[in-house]
Design a protein around this motif. Structure first.
Motif, PDB file in Angstrom:
ATOM      1  N   VAL A 186      35.065  26.515  27.559  1.00 55.83           N
ATOM      2  CA  VAL A 186      36.018  26.003  26.584  1.00 55.83           C
ATOM      3  C   VAL A 186      36.943  27.160  26.215  1.00 55.83           C
ATOM      4  O   VAL A 186      36.554  28.080  25.508  1.00 55.83           O
ATOM      5  CB  VAL A 186      35.320  25.458  25.326  1.00 55.83           C
ATOM      6  CG1 VAL A 186      36.333  24.885  24.352  1.00 55.83           C
ATOM      7  CG2 VAL A 186      34.289  24.398  25.700  1.00 55.83           C
ATOM      8  N   PHE A 187      38.178  27.118  26.720  1.00 54.94           N
ATOM      9  CA  PHE A 187      39.112  28.221  26.541  1.00 54.94           C
ATOM     10  C   PHE A 187      39.832  28.162  25.195  1.00 54.94           C
ATOM     11  O   PHE A 187      40.086  27.094  24.663  1.00 54.94           O
ATOM     12  CB  PHE A 187      40.190  28.192  27.630  1.00 54.94           C
ATOM     13  CG  PHE A 187      39.701  28.564  29.002  1.00 54.94           C
ATOM     14  CD1 PHE A 187      39.512  27.588  29.967  1.00 54.94           C
ATOM     15  CD2 PHE A 187      39.447  29.879  29.336  1.00 54.94           C
ATOM     16  CE1 PHE A 187      39.081  27.916  31.238  1.00 54.94           C
ATOM     17  CE2 PHE A 187      39.013  30.219  30.597  1.00 54.94           C
ATOM     18  CZ  PHE A 187      38.823  29.238  31.552  1.00 54.94           C
ATOM     19  N   ASN A 188      40.195  29.323  24.688  1.00 53.28           N
ATOM     20  CA  ASN A 188      41.122  29.408  23.570  1.00 53.28           C
ATOM     21  C   ASN A 188      42.493  28.976  24.084  1.00 53.28           C
ATOM     22  O   ASN A 188      42.940  29.458  25.126  1.00 53.28           O
ATOM     23  CB  ASN A 188      41.177  30.845  23.052  1.00 53.28           C
ATOM     24  CG  ASN A 188      42.246  31.041  22.005  1.00 53.28           C
ATOM     25  OD1 ASN A 188      43.409  31.225  22.340  1.00 53.28           O
ATOM     26  ND2 ASN A 188      41.848  31.012  20.747  1.00 53.28           N
ATOM     27  N   PRO A 189      43.203  28.071  23.404  1.00 54.75           N
ATOM     28  CA  PRO A 189      44.418  27.497  23.984  1.00 54.75           C
ATOM     29  C   PRO A 189      45.571  28.475  24.116  1.00 54.75           C
ATOM     30  O   PRO A 189      46.232  28.521  25.142  1.00 54.75           O
ATOM     31  CB  PRO A 189      44.780  26.369  23.016  1.00 54.75           C
ATOM     32  CG  PRO A 189      44.209  26.801  21.711  1.00 54.75           C
ATOM     33  CD  PRO A 189      42.939  27.537  22.054  1.00 54.75           C
ATOM     34  N   GLU A 190      45.810  29.285  23.054  1.00 61.99           N
ATOM     35  CA  GLU A 190      46.918  30.230  23.139  1.00 61.99           C
ATOM     36  C   GLU A 190      46.680  31.259  24.230  1.00 61.99           C
ATOM     37  O   GLU A 190      47.605  31.623  24.977  1.00 61.99           O
ATOM     38  CB  GLU A 190      47.131  30.930  21.795  1.00 61.99           C
ATOM     39  CG  GLU A 190      47.704  30.051  20.705  1.00 61.99           C
ATOM     40  CD  GLU A 190      46.635  29.241  19.982  1.00 61.99           C
ATOM     41  OE1 GLU A 190      45.435  29.396  20.323  1.00 61.99           O
ATOM     42  OE2 GLU A 190      46.987  28.453  19.088  1.00 61.99           O
ATOM     43  N   ALA A 191      45.431  31.715  24.347  1.00 64.86           N
ATOM     44  CA  ALA A 191      45.106  32.702  25.376  1.00 64.86           C
ATOM     45  C   ALA A 191      45.276  32.110  26.773  1.00 64.86           C
ATOM     46  O   ALA A 191      45.795  32.769  27.680  1.00 64.86           O
ATOM     47  CB  ALA A 191      43.675  33.206  25.187  1.00 64.86           C
ATOM     48  N   LEU A 192      44.849  30.854  26.942  1.00 65.70           N
ATOM     49  CA  LEU A 192      44.977  30.223  28.248  1.00 65.70           C
ATOM     50  C   LEU A 192      46.450  29.982  28.583  1.00 65.70           C
ATOM     51  O   LEU A 192      46.880  30.176  29.727  1.00 65.70           O
ATOM     52  CB  LEU A 192      44.206  28.907  28.273  1.00 65.70           C
ATOM     53  CG  LEU A 192      44.150  28.199  29.636  1.00 65.70           C
ATOM     54  CD1 LEU A 192      43.491  29.082  30.677  1.00 65.70           C
ATOM     55  CD2 LEU A 192      43.420  26.869  29.522  1.00 65.70           C
ATOM     56  N   GLU A 193      47.231  29.563  27.592  1.00 62.53           N
ATOM     57  CA  GLU A 193      48.665  29.354  27.822  1.00 62.53           C
ATOM     58  C   GLU A 193      49.338  30.638  28.277  1.00 62.53           C
ATOM     59  O   GLU A 193      50.104  30.659  29.239  1.00 62.53           O
ATOM     60  CB  GLU A 193      49.327  28.828  26.543  1.00 62.53           C
ATOM     61  CG  GLU A 193      48.984  27.384  26.231  1.00 62.53           C
ATOM     62  CD  GLU A 193      49.410  26.980  24.816  1.00 62.53           C
ATOM     63  OE1 GLU A 193      49.940  27.859  24.094  1.00 62.53           O
ATOM     64  OE2 GLU A 193      49.205  25.822  24.439  1.00 62.53           O
ATOM     65  N   LEU A 194      49.045  31.739  27.569  1.00 62.42           N
ATOM     66  CA  LEU A 194      49.651  33.021  27.920  1.00 62.42           C
ATOM     67  C   LEU A 194      49.211  33.469  29.303  1.00 62.42           C
ATOM     68  O   LEU A 194      50.016  33.995  30.091  1.00 62.42           O
ATOM     69  CB  LEU A 194      49.288  34.075  26.875  1.00 62.42           C
ATOM     70  CG  LEU A 194      49.944  33.917  25.501  1.00 62.42           C
ATOM     71  CD1 LEU A 194      49.362  34.933  24.520  1.00 62.42           C
ATOM     72  CD2 LEU A 194      51.451  34.077  25.595  1.00 62.42           C
ATOM     73  N   PHE A 195      47.948  33.286  29.617  1.00 60.09           N
ATOM     74  CA  PHE A 195      47.432  33.665  30.935  1.00 60.09           C
ATOM     75  C   PHE A 195      48.139  32.878  32.033  1.00 60.09           C
ATOM     76  O   PHE A 195      48.590  33.452  33.036  1.00 60.09           O
ATOM     77  CB  PHE A 195      45.925  33.397  30.994  1.00 60.09           C
ATOM     78  CG  PHE A 195      45.317  33.625  32.350  1.00 60.09           C
ATOM     79  CD1 PHE A 195      45.018  34.907  32.796  1.00 60.09           C
ATOM     80  CD2 PHE A 195      45.029  32.541  33.181  1.00 60.09           C
ATOM     81  CE1 PHE A 195      44.453  35.109  34.056  1.00 60.09           C
ATOM     82  CE2 PHE A 195      44.466  32.741  34.437  1.00 60.09           C
ATOM     83  CZ  PHE A 195      44.178  34.023  34.874  1.00 60.09           C
ATOM     84  N   VAL A 196      48.252  31.557  31.850  1.00 57.62           N
ATOM     85  CA  VAL A 196      48.879  30.714  32.864  1.00 57.62           C
ATOM     86  C   VAL A 196      50.343  31.083  33.061  1.00 57.62           C
ATOM     87  O   VAL A 196      50.813  31.256  34.198  1.00 57.62           O
ATOM     88  CB  VAL A 196      48.744  29.216  32.495  1.00 57.62           C
ATOM     89  CG1 VAL A 196      49.610  28.359  33.411  1.00 57.62           C
ATOM     90  CG2 VAL A 196      47.286  28.778  32.591  1.00 57.62           C
ATOM     91  N   VAL A 197      51.092  31.213  31.965  1.00 57.88           N
ATOM     92  CA  VAL A 197      52.511  31.519  32.085  1.00 57.88           C
ATOM     93  C   VAL A 197      52.720  32.897  32.707  1.00 57.88           C
ATOM     94  O   VAL A 197      53.588  33.082  33.570  1.00 57.88           O
ATOM     95  CB  VAL A 197      53.211  31.434  30.715  1.00 57.88           C
ATOM     96  CG1 VAL A 197      54.658  31.895  30.836  1.00 57.88           C
ATOM     97  CG2 VAL A 197      53.168  30.004  30.191  1.00 57.88           C
ATOM     98  N   GLU A 198      51.932  33.882  32.281  1.00 55.00           N
ATOM     99  CA  GLU A 198      52.067  35.226  32.852  1.00 55.00           C
ATOM    100  C   GLU A 198      51.792  35.210  34.352  1.00 55.00           C
ATOM    101  O   GLU A 198      52.525  35.843  35.139  1.00 55.00           O
ATOM    102  CB  GLU A 198      51.104  36.180  32.142  1.00 55.00           C
ATOM    103  CG  GLU A 198      51.305  37.643  32.476  1.00 55.00           C
ATOM    104  CD  GLU A 198      50.389  38.140  33.581  1.00 55.00           C
ATOM    105  OE1 GLU A 198      50.669  39.216  34.139  1.00 55.00           O
ATOM    106  OE2 GLU A 198      49.396  37.450  33.884  1.00 55.00           O
ATOM    107  N   LYS A 199      50.771  34.465  34.774  1.00 54.55           N
ATOM    108  CA  LYS A 199      50.453  34.399  36.198  1.00 54.55           C
ATOM    109  C   LYS A 199      51.522  33.620  36.973  1.00 54.55           C
ATOM    110  O   LYS A 199      51.808  33.930  38.129  1.00 54.55           O
ATOM    111  CB  LYS A 199      49.078  33.771  36.407  1.00 54.55           C
ATOM    112  CG  LYS A 199      47.932  34.661  35.960  1.00 54.55           C
ATOM    113  CD  LYS A 199      48.012  36.033  36.586  1.00 54.55           C
ATOM    114  CE  LYS A 199      46.936  36.966  36.086  1.00 54.55           C
ATOM    115  NZ  LYS A 199      47.133  38.355  36.584  1.00 54.55           N
TER     116      LYS A 199
END
Length: 246
Positions: A186-199
């Motif tokens: 269960v991911f933290n949403p802001e962290a996952l969003e930043l990870f996805v966009v950065e990648k």
């Protein structure tokens, strides 16, 4: 004025046992924008099932009923396999990755052969306490090894064996999360969003460097990678990147 790029993800009702946390299905028409940050902080999960061998599987679709996680799909035949153990992890040694893939210099990699064969990991990690229930993504030393790997090869996620769950496990090593017995990671949403966009930024630019400018592959692969983690990326994001790189 340039339009704001959209990042979309769907929301479902909160999990009863974890009220502040919610999870997603991967396709939605709700959009990520500055206005969304005015809402209370919530978390997004992508179901991932792990087993002791270190394999994992990303399930793109989930339902509200408590059902067993789908078994992982088999590893792609002929993929590059990186085997790491306690000693390698403790020394932050990236040589097993370099030896298995032949990637010694990040700047000399030709993506095509790796996109075709893909890359996977076998984690032979012995717990100090054999009854330790934690998953591999919950061990700080394992996560630190993957952080160093990602720092050296930030475009690596696009080359992983997605269908066997390697992208999901890789994300779990780098993104804050909790574990759910029913839903997996269960991911933290802001962290996952930043990870996805950065990648997406990294992968898109990297693939463009190695392909003809007219090739659709960089956008398609970057979009597919984001979709595997439950996010939809619009062409307007890539248009802005291209426009300001001219």
């Amino acid at each position: 004025m340039a339009c704001i790029p959209t990042l979309s993800y769907p929301l479902k009702p909160p999990i009863p046992s974890h009220p502040p946390w919610i999870h997603t299905k991967p396709y939605s028409h709700s959009h990520f924008s500055p206005e969304s940050h005015r809402q209370p902080k919530r978390s997004v999960s992508v179901p991932v099932s792990f087993n002791p061998s270190g394999n994992s599987d990303l399930s793109l679709f989930d339902n509200d009923q408590e059902t067993a996680a789908a078994p992982p799909m088999p590893a792609k035949e002929g993929r590059y396999e990186i085997v790491i153990d306690n000693d390698v992890i403790a020394r932050l040694d990236l040589s097993p990755f370099q030896a298995a893939t032949g990637i010694n210099s990040p700047s000399s990699v030709k993506p095509k052969q790796f996109l075709e064969r893909t890359i996977g990991f076998t984690i032979n990690y012995k717990r100090e306490d054999e009854n330790d229930p934690r998953e591999f993504s919950e061990f700080p030393d394992i996560r630190l090894w993957f952080v160093r790997l990602d720092a050296m090869y930030p475009w690596l996620p696009v080359l992983l064996d997605w269908r066997a769950g390697e992208l999901a496990r890789y994300a779990a090593m780098l993104v804050p999360h909790q574990m759910s017995m029913r839903m997996g990671v269960v991911f933290n949403p802001e962290a996952l969003e930043l990870f996805v966009v950065e990648k997406v930024f990294v992968v898109y630019s990297w693939l463009k460097e190695h392909h003809d400018s007219e090739s659709p592959l960089p956008r398609l692969k970057a979009k597919d990678m984001a979709r595997m983690l439950g996010f939809g990326i619009g062409d307007d994001l890539f248009d802005l990147v291209d426009h300001h790189n001219k």
